[in-house]
Design a protein around this motif. Structure first.
Motif, mmCIF file in Angstrom:
data_model
loop_
_atom_site.group_PDB
_atom_site.id
_atom_site.type_symbol
_atom_site.label_atom_id
_atom_site.label_comp_id
_atom_site.label_asym_id
_atom_site.label_seq_id
_atom_site.Cartn_x
_atom_site.Cartn_y
_atom_site.Cartn_z
ATOM 1 N N ILE A 1 -59.316 69.032 -12.219
ATOM 2 C CA ILE A 1 -60.705 68.772 -12.595
ATOM 3 C C ILE A 1 -60.812 68.863 -14.117
ATOM 4 O O ILE A 1 -60.738 69.937 -14.696
ATOM 5 C CB ILE A 1 -61.670 69.762 -11.912
ATOM 6 C CG1 ILE A 1 -61.554 69.630 -10.400
ATOM 7 C CG2 ILE A 1 -63.103 69.521 -12.378
ATOM 8 C CD1 ILE A 1 -62.362 70.637 -9.628
ATOM 9 N N GLU B 1 -61.289 80.601 -14.015
ATOM 10 C CA GLU B 1 -61.993 79.401 -13.545
ATOM 11 C C GLU B 1 -61.385 78.147 -14.166
ATOM 12 O O GLU B 1 -61.164 77.159 -13.482
ATOM 13 C CB GLU B 1 -63.482 79.495 -13.890
ATOM 14 C CG GLU B 1 -64.222 80.505 -13.050
ATOM 15 C CD GLU B 1 -65.638 80.754 -13.524
ATOM 16 O OE1 GLU B 1 -66.049 80.188 -14.564
ATOM 17 O OE2 GLU B 1 -66.342 81.530 -12.857
ATOM 18 N N LYS B 2 -61.088 78.202 -15.458
ATOM 19 C CA LYS B 2 -60.477 77.051 -16.117
ATOM 20 C C LYS B 2 -59.087 76.784 -15.563
ATOM 21 O O LYS B 2 -58.691 75.634 -15.398
ATOM 22 C CB LYS B 2 -60.442 77.264 -17.626
ATOM 23 C CG LYS B 2 -61.808 77.161 -18.265
ATOM 24 C CD LYS B 2 -61.726 77.264 -19.765
ATOM 25 C CE LYS B 2 -63.094 77.330 -20.355
ATOM 26 N NZ LYS B 2 -63.566 76.141 -20.939
ATOM 27 N N MET C 1 -59.536 75.115 -12.236
ATOM 28 C CA MET C 1 -59.958 73.731 -12.447
ATOM 29 C C MET C 1 -58.775 72.869 -12.869
ATOM 30 O O MET C 1 -58.605 71.748 -12.379
ATOM 31 C CB MET C 1 -61.068 73.668 -13.494
ATOM 32 C CG MET C 1 -62.387 74.210 -12.995
ATOM 33 S SD MET C 1 -63.668 74.379 -14.259
ATOM 34 C CE MET C 1 -63.697 72.777 -14.995
#
Length: 85
Positions: free
Chosen positions: A19, A10-11, A14
């Protein structure tokens, strides 16, 4: 271990999307999303994941029913990749 891998992915996504923590704070403020809201969303994560596949399938089936949006998903491999993401 699996949770660490999931969080790492997820990181990474992102980061790939640009993000940052600052962007998350900006978006949270815009949406008036509180820490309590985040905790409540996290508490229904399992339920949401259980329903994710049928909801995603229905959403893309809907998009594919319109010429204006179908054009973006002519490549079936791309469509499947987008659904997985």
């Amino acid at each position: 271990m699996i949770e660490d891998t999931k969080q790492g992915a997820e990181k990474s996504l992102m980061k790939e999307m640009g993000i940052t923590e600052q962007e998350i704070a900006k978006r949270s403020a815009f949406l008036e999303l509180s820490n309590q809201d985040v905790q409540e969303l996290l508490s229904i994560d399992k339920l949401a994941q259980d329903y994710a596949t049928p909801v995603i399938e229905a959403f893309y089936q809907h998009l594919l029913s319109f010429d204006e949006t179908k054009v973006f998903f002519q490549d079936t491999e791309l469509l499947e990749r987008v659904k997985r993401l």
